[in-house]
Structures are given as C-alpha cells and as structure tokens.
Design a protein around this motif. Sequence first.
Motif, PDB file in Angstrom:
ATOM      1  N   ALA A   1       0.842  -1.016   0.027  1.00  0.00           N
ATOM      2  CA  ALA A   1       0.226  -0.020  -0.089  1.00  0.00           C
ATOM      3  C   ALA A   1       0.850   1.217  -0.004  1.00  0.00           C
ATOM      4  N   PRO A   2       0.535   1.874  -1.007  1.00  0.00           N
ATOM      5  CA  PRO A   2       1.386   3.759  -1.014  1.00  0.00           C
ATOM      6  C   PRO A   2       1.527   4.629   0.418  1.00  0.00           C
ATOM      7  N   ALA A   3       2.656   4.545   1.101  1.00  0.00           N
ATOM      8  CA  ALA A   3       2.959   4.961   2.164  1.00  0.00           C
ATOM      9  C   ALA A   3       2.153   6.863   2.325  1.00  0.00           C
ATOM     10  N   ASP A   4       2.053   7.460   1.496  1.00  0.00           N
ATOM     11  CA  ASP A   4       2.203   9.165   1.610  1.00  0.00           C
ATOM     12  C   ASP A   4       0.607   9.203   1.092  1.00  0.00           C
ATOM     13  N   VAL A   5      -0.640   8.576   2.181  1.00  0.00           N
ATOM     14  CA  VAL A   5      -2.027   8.810   2.479  1.00  0.00           C
ATOM     15  C   VAL A   5      -2.004   8.825   3.214  1.00  0.00           C
ATOM     16  N   ALA A   6      -3.183  10.103   3.717  1.00  0.00           N
ATOM     17  CA  ALA A   6      -3.442  10.464   4.708  1.00  0.00           C
ATOM     18  C   ALA A   6      -4.979   9.760   5.315  1.00  0.00           C
ATOM     19  N   ALA A   7      -4.872   8.801   6.266  1.00  0.00           N
ATOM     20  CA  ALA A   7      -6.603   8.439   6.497  1.00  0.00           C
ATOM     21  C   ALA A   7      -7.132   8.451   7.871  1.00  0.00           C
ATOM     22  N   VAL A   8      -8.495   9.332   7.742  1.00  0.00           N
ATOM     23  CA  VAL A   8      -9.128   9.543   8.771  1.00  0.00           C
ATOM     24  C   VAL A   8     -10.144   8.197   9.150  1.00  0.00           C
ATOM     25  N   THR A   9      -9.742   7.653  10.174  1.00  0.00           N
ATOM     26  CA  THR A   9     -10.315   6.096  10.294  1.00  0.00           C
ATOM     27  C   THR A   9     -11.644   6.733  11.280  1.00  0.00           C
ATOM     28  N   ASP A  10     -12.578   5.480  11.213  1.00  0.00           N
ATOM     29  CA  ASP A  10     -14.146   5.021  11.889  1.00  0.00           C
ATOM     30  C   ASP A  10     -14.954   6.591  12.240  1.00  0.00           C
ATOM     31  N   GLU A  11     -14.519   7.950  11.245  1.00  0.00           N
ATOM     32  CA  GLU A  11     -15.691   7.960  10.842  1.00  0.00           C
ATOM     33  C   GLU A  11     -16.865   8.028  11.415  1.00  0.00           C
ATOM     34  N   ARG A  12     -18.164   8.518  12.690  1.00  0.00           N
ATOM     35  CA  ARG A  12     -18.793   8.400  12.587  1.00  0.00           C
ATOM     36  C   ARG A  12     -19.612   8.855  12.115  1.00  0.00           C
ATOM     37  N   TYR A  13     -21.125   7.940  10.843  1.00  0.00           N
ATOM     38  CA  TYR A  13     -21.863   9.162  10.083  1.00  0.00           C
ATOM     39  C   TYR A  13     -23.314   8.793  10.581  1.00  0.00           C
ATOM     40  N   GLY A  14     -23.705   7.924  11.488  1.00  0.00           N
ATOM     41  CA  GLY A  14     -24.999   7.377  11.925  1.00  0.00           C
ATOM     42  C   GLY A  14     -24.572   7.223  13.237  1.00  0.00           C
ATOM     43  N   ASP A  15     -26.431   6.797  13.377  1.00  0.00           N
ATOM     44  CA  ASP A  15     -25.934   6.103  15.406  1.00  0.00           C
ATOM     45  C   ASP A  15     -25.802   4.733  15.503  1.00  0.00           C
ATOM     46  N   HIS A  16     -26.176   3.938  14.499  1.00  0.00           N
ATOM     47  CA  HIS A  16     -25.814   2.548  14.697  1.00  0.00           C
ATOM     48  C   HIS A  16     -24.044   2.704  14.642  1.00  0.00           C
ATOM     49  N   ARG A  17     -24.237   1.587  15.518  1.00  0.00           N
ATOM     50  CA  ARG A  17     -22.433   0.818  15.507  1.00  0.00           C
ATOM     51  C   ARG A  17     -21.974   0.853  14.406  1.00  0.00           C
ATOM     52  N   ASP A  18     -22.487   0.004  13.658  1.00  0.00           N
ATOM     53  CA  ASP A  18     -21.199  -0.232  12.638  1.00  0.00           C
ATOM     54  C   ASP A  18     -21.547   1.349  11.106  1.00  0.00           C
ATOM     55  N   ALA A  19     -22.463   2.260  12.078  1.00  0.00           N
ATOM     56  CA  ALA A  19     -22.040   3.270  10.657  1.00  0.00           C
ATOM     57  C   ALA A  19     -20.798   4.350  10.713  1.00  0.00           C
ATOM     58  N   VAL A  20     -19.796   4.002  10.238  1.00  0.00           N
ATOM     59  CA  VAL A  20     -18.787   4.482  10.342  1.00  0.00           C
ATOM     60  C   VAL A  20     -18.006   4.845   9.327  1.00  0.00           C
ATOM     61  N   LEU A  21     -17.058   5.364   8.706  1.00  0.00           N
ATOM     62  CA  LEU A  21     -16.341   5.348   7.706  1.00  0.00           C
ATOM     63  C   LEU A  21     -14.933   5.412   7.548  1.00  0.00           C
ATOM     64  N   ASP A  22     -13.859   4.881   6.954  1.00  0.00           N
ATOM     65  CA  ASP A  22     -12.778   5.486   6.255  1.00  0.00           C
ATOM     66  C   ASP A  22     -12.404   6.868   5.564  1.00  0.00           C
ATOM     67  N   VAL A  23     -11.909   7.789   5.470  1.00  0.00           N
ATOM     68  CA  VAL A  23     -11.689   8.069   3.871  1.00  0.00           C
ATOM     69  C   VAL A  23     -10.023   8.318   3.494  1.00  0.00           C
ATOM     70  N   TYR A  24      -9.433   8.102   2.877  1.00  0.00           N
ATOM     71  CA  TYR A  24      -7.801   8.276   2.684  1.00  0.00           C
ATOM     72  C   TYR A  24      -7.784   9.304   1.319  1.00  0.00           C
ATOM     73  N   THR A  25      -6.741  10.191   1.852  1.00  0.00           N
ATOM     74  CA  THR A  25      -6.759  11.214   0.826  1.00  0.00           C
ATOM     75  C   THR A  25      -5.082  11.488   0.214  1.00  0.00           C
ATOM     76  N   PRO A  26      -4.739  11.436  -1.013  1.00  0.00           N
ATOM     77  CA  PRO A  26      -3.564  11.440  -1.065  1.00  0.00           C
ATOM     78  C   PRO A  26      -2.669  13.057  -0.026  1.00  0.00           C
ATOM     79  N   ASP A  27      -1.809  12.627   0.515  1.00  0.00           N
ATOM     80  CA  ASP A  27      -0.301  13.071   1.716  1.00  0.00           C
ATOM     81  C   ASP A  27      -1.272  15.042   1.013  1.00  0.00           C
ATOM     82  N   ALA A  28      -0.725  14.752  -0.345  1.00  0.00           N
ATOM     83  CA  ALA A  28      -0.391  16.644  -0.947  1.00  0.00           C
ATOM     84  C   ALA A  28      -1.514  17.558  -0.542  1.00  0.00           C
TER      85      ALA A  28
END
Length: 344
Positions: free
Chosen positions: A63-90
């Motif tokens: 996996a490329p190392a130069d990628v920023a990550a936001v993990t387990d961002e909550r988008y809803g009330d259910h315990r499984d309503a989470v998402l991850d976001v990956y964006t190039p560092d630059a």
Amino acid sequence: MSKSTTGAPRARSPMGWRRFGARAAGSAMRLSLKVSPRPMAWVSRRQSAKTEERRAASLRGRAPADVAAVTDERYGDHRDAVLDVYTPDAAAQVGRRLPTVVWTHGGGFVGGSKDTLDYYLRAIAAGGFTVVGVNYALAPGARYPTPVRQVMAALRHLQANADRLHVDPAQLVLAGESAGAQISAQVAAIVTNPGYGEQVGVASTITAEQLRGVALCCGFYDLTRRGPSPFSDFVYAWLWAYSGIRDYASDEHFVSTMSVTTHVTERFPPAFITVGNADPLVAHSRALVEALVSKGVEVDTLLYPKDHQPPLGHAYHLELGLDEAGTALRRMLAFFRRQTNAET
C-alpha cells in the motif's frame, strides 16, 4: 508366526477424522437451515473474516505510504455506521477537495468490513482521489434495505463535511465488490430513478448530476438468476438473513427491488464492470452490461473468456499479486479519471 488382525477395529487417520468432522459440520449447517439462517450466516462471516484479513495482511506492505487516513468517522447512530477516508498527503496538507470514490464492501450482507480493504482503498487514493470505505449494519441483525439507507446517509455526511474530509460533492463515484457492488448499483439506480427509490423506500441524498460513475466488481444484480452453485446453501442463508423471509424467492417485492437490472434507466451513470471468468456470478455482470447498453449507458467492461488462465474467482481484483488484478486497478483508475477532473 504372524498374528491375525481379522475383526480388529482400524484406527482412523487424523486426516480421516478431519474429513469426517468437516462432513458432520456441513450436515449440521444444512440441517440448521430448516430452522434459521443464523448459524450458517455466522460461519460464513467468520470464514470470510479470516480469509479477508489474511489477504489484507499479505498485501498491506504494497500500500502507498503517502496517503492520509481518517478512520472510523461516524456517519450515523448505528454502531456499524462508520467510515474511513483516504486522501493523498499532498492534497490533505493543503485542504484540497478531490473527486471522491465511495466504496462499499462485500460479504454476502452478513459479513465483510472496510477494515480489510485499507490496502486497496489506499492504492486508489494514491491515484489522485479521496476514497471512502463505508461500513454498514450486517444481517441478520439488520435487514434489507438498511445498507442502502446507510450508504445514502454516508453520502449526506460526506457532503456536510466536505472541506474537512477533502470530498468534492460534485464529483462522486460509487464502487464496491460482491454484495457491496449490488448495494452500490442499487444506490446509483435510486439516485437516477426516483420511482425506483419509492419502491425500495429509500430517498436519494445526492443528485444525478453529482454522481459521475460507478465501478462494480463481481456483484450480483438479478435475483431471478438462481442456478446451481457450490455455494447455494450459503447464498440461501445470506438472502434469508438479509430479507428476513425464509422463502425470499417468492417475495415479489424483495426479488423485484433487489434486481437492479430491471430498474436501470438511460440516466444511470457511466459504469465500469468487471468479474472473473470462474466467478459463480459472472452471468449477473454480463446481464447488467446488456441492460445498461440497451439503455444507451456508457459501459467500460473488463470481462474474461471462459478459458482464461489462471481461472479468476470471486473478487479476483482484490488479489493485487495477480497480474489481472493490477490490470483491473489500472483500468478502474483510468475510468475514474475520465469521469472526473482528477489529475494524473
């Protein structure tokens, strides 16, 4: 003088015991389907989790190392309503919004997770995209069409937090594999066919103009296609668990609304569709391609002849050690770039 062993019990070898145990477990699972889909759904979830984690662990080093990550961002009330976001560092460092790929994982509606797709989503992000991996509530705890509603909720959340998450709401692409491909296709059909959304009971949270494309990998799109398969018992358990209906095949609403091929219109977004030649669901992808082409929708396909070697099984595209998986990723990235203004 040799001793006679006639009539003496023969010891079963360890391999024989394992085969006997496997047969007994299989019989028990099939018997459980007379009562509930839960045991087989649980076994399926457990087995797929092991397989997916093993694959992810072997490929994370790529996996490329130069990628920023936001993990387990909550988008809803259910315990499984989470998402991850990956964006190039630059892009993350300067707060740029990028064309955004929203990926929904597979798992037969009863299993799977965004967490074992991190290596793959990072690879897409490195191509110049913000990539979102969405978790959703699993069956039998959650029933149809809960995941469809949740993906719509995730899209709403991404728009509300576009600056912070580097999302360009005007350039969204839906994607997924297996059950996630079905969910993504269904969301795209609802976005572009409001009457269908009314039938399903799910309202769109984005406009057709925001949706630039879909990438659908190894999915199933027509519940009327129920041919023999070595996985028939599992598929039966998955769809019973997801629908909440034992004889789900006789439920006209479930079969009709789950069968995306009959609800696509000329407004359906451009699609990239791939499936392995040894995938039990290959006929579903070919049927969806045919339906989209009949409506004049732009379709980019990566399909393989029956005799292709090596045989490519279900979700082959995730096995990045395969040449064919590398080809699929490159073709998918090229498709994303054509449909958006992503930089090469």
